[in-house]
Motif scaffolding. Structure first.
Motif, short mmCIF file in Angstrom:
data_model
loop_
_atom_site.label_atom_id
_atom_site.label_comp_id
_atom_site.label_asym_id
_atom_site.label_seq_id
_atom_site.Cartn_x
_atom_site.Cartn_y
_atom_site.Cartn_z
N GLU A 126 0.83 -1.20 0.00
CA GLU A 126 0.00 0.00 0.00
C GLU A 126 0.87 1.25 0.00
O GLU A 126 0.59 2.22 -0.73
N GLU A 127 1.92 1.24 0.83
CA GLU A 127 2.84 2.38 0.88
C GLU A 127 3.56 2.58 -0.45
O GLU A 127 3.74 3.70 -0.92
N LEU A 128 3.96 1.48 -1.06
CA LEU A 128 4.65 1.57 -2.36
C LEU A 128 3.74 2.15 -3.44
O LEU A 128 4.18 2.91 -4.30
N LEU A 129 2.46 1.80 -3.39
CA LEU A 129 1.51 2.27 -4.40
C LEU A 129 1.22 3.76 -4.28
O LEU A 129 0.68 4.38 -5.21
N LYS A 130 1.55 4.35 -3.14
CA LYS A 130 1.35 5.79 -2.96
C LYS A 130 2.39 6.61 -3.71
O LYS A 130 2.24 7.83 -3.88
N THR B 178 5.33 3.45 -12.54
CA THR B 178 4.75 3.28 -13.88
C THR B 178 3.48 2.43 -13.74
O THR B 178 3.30 1.71 -12.75
N PRO B 179 2.57 2.49 -14.73
CA PRO B 179 1.37 1.64 -14.69
C PRO B 179 1.71 0.16 -14.53
O PRO B 179 0.99 -0.58 -13.85
N LYS B 180 2.81 -0.29 -15.13
CA LYS B 180 3.21 -1.69 -15.03
C LYS B 180 3.61 -2.03 -13.59
O LYS B 180 3.26 -3.10 -13.07
N GLN B 181 4.34 -1.10 -12.94
CA GLN B 181 4.75 -1.32 -11.55
C GLN B 181 3.54 -1.31 -10.62
O GLN B 181 3.45 -2.12 -9.70
N GLN B 182 2.61 -0.40 -10.88
CA GLN B 182 1.38 -0.34 -10.08
C GLN B 182 0.60 -1.65 -10.18
O GLN B 182 0.11 -2.18 -9.18
N SER B 183 0.50 -2.16 -11.40
CA SER B 183 -0.21 -3.42 -11.62
C SER B 183 0.47 -4.56 -10.88
O SER B 183 -0.19 -5.43 -10.30
N HIS B 184 1.80 -4.55 -10.89
CA HIS B 184 2.59 -5.59 -10.21
C HIS B 184 2.32 -5.58 -8.71
O HIS B 184 2.05 -6.65 -8.11
N PHE B 185 2.36 -4.40 -8.10
CA PHE B 185 2.16 -4.31 -6.65
C PHE B 185 0.71 -4.58 -6.26
O PHE B 185 0.44 -5.14 -5.19
N LEU B 186 -0.23 -4.19 -7.13
CA LEU B 186 -1.64 -4.50 -6.86
C LEU B 186 -1.88 -6.00 -6.86
O LEU B 186 -2.64 -6.53 -6.05
N GLU B 187 -1.22 -6.69 -7.79
CA GLU B 187 -1.35 -8.15 -7.85
C GLU B 187 -0.75 -8.79 -6.60
O GLU B 187 -1.32 -9.74 -6.04
#
Length: 270
Positions: free
Chosen positions: A71-75, A80-89
């Motif tokens: 959650e902290e990383l996603l803030k 990048t959108p790819k990194q966001q998708s990776h952390f969401l997964e």
């Protein structure tokens, strides 16, 4: 005598001759024994609750910490959108794990406290096996594992379809988890005089014979699998379920060559 009961001290009037006082002394002793038994049971339940809370905290600590970290990383707006998708997964995976642990703990606590209306009935076993196989099919495919069911008959056995499918799913998930890619899992059904045995064999990492009893304990995890995801609940839960069905579970294994878990369920009387 009443003071002795309240203070949990021995009642000293047991040597009285027959009469009303001796009769009362005997009654008081039985009341005291009953109260002491209830106190002992209450202490045991209190200790079980403490252990359960401690184990829940231990089980949930890592996945919860991971969710908070992702959650902290996603803030971070620089992702990048790819990194966001990776952390969401990654966060979703940990959330699913938390949900599974909580559900397993709830089932375990409910069975331990007899809080579930557990009914068994004569049912064909293949349908129950298919329920379990459907839950691990995707995992097995990812590891290219071949699962084979060997059974010419579909015996009618005394069991609860939902809960027995949970037992089979736990055994299959372990077989998938501890098998190498491209391995093989065999399920065999064999009728005996009083029971039918359903065996789950794999060619995975195996279990040391010194751990045969320990693996069925609540939250037990072998040091050999500490780095593999798991909670130590599945086999304990499976053993409890089968005991309620008047069945049982055994294991045979050899380190490095695989394991065979066998479920015994009662045959239906003709």
């Amino acid at each position: 005598m009443l003071d002795a009961v309240l203070k949990r001290e021995p009642i000293l009037h047991s040597d009285l001759k027959e009469g009303k006082l001796s009769f009362l002394a005997g009654k008081a002793k039985r009341i005291q024994e009953h109260l002491l038994l209830e106190i002992e049971q209450a202490e045991q339940e209190k200790e079980q609750v403490k252990q359960l809370i401690s184990n829940m905290s231990h089980q949930l600590k890592t996945p919860l910490a991971n969710v908070i970290m992702y959650e902290e990383l996603l803030k971070d707006s620089a992702l990048t959108p790819k990194q966001q998708s990776h952390f969401l997964e990654k966060m979703h995976t940990q959330s699913v794990k938390i949900d599974w642990i909580l559900k397993s703990l709830f089932k375990m606590a409910s069975l331990e406290q007899n809080a579930i209306n557990f009914e068994i009935e004569p049912l064909p076993i293949h349908e129950t096996l298919m329920d379990a196989l459907n839950t691990v099919y995707e995992q097995a495919q990812k590891k290219q594992l071949h699962i084979e069911l060997e059974s010419d008959k579909n015996p009618i056995l005394l069991h609860n379809r939902k809960w027995t499918a949970e037992v089979f799913a736990n055994l299959l998930e372990n077989a998938v988890k501890y098998s190498d890619t491209g391995g093989r899992i065999e399920i065999t059904v064999q009728s005996l005089e009083m029971y039918t045995q359903i065996s789950f064999s794999d060619n995975g990492i195996g279990i040391d014979s010194s751990e045969y009893q320990a693996i069925f304990r609540r939250f037990y995890r072998s040091k050999r699998v500490e780095n593999i995801a798991g909670s130590g609940i599945g086999l304990y839960l499976s053993k409890m379920i089968l005991e309620k069905e008047y069945g049982y579970l055994t294991v045979e294994s050899q380190v490095g060559k695989g394991s065979c878990f066998t479920v015994f369920l009662q045959n239906c009387k003709n």
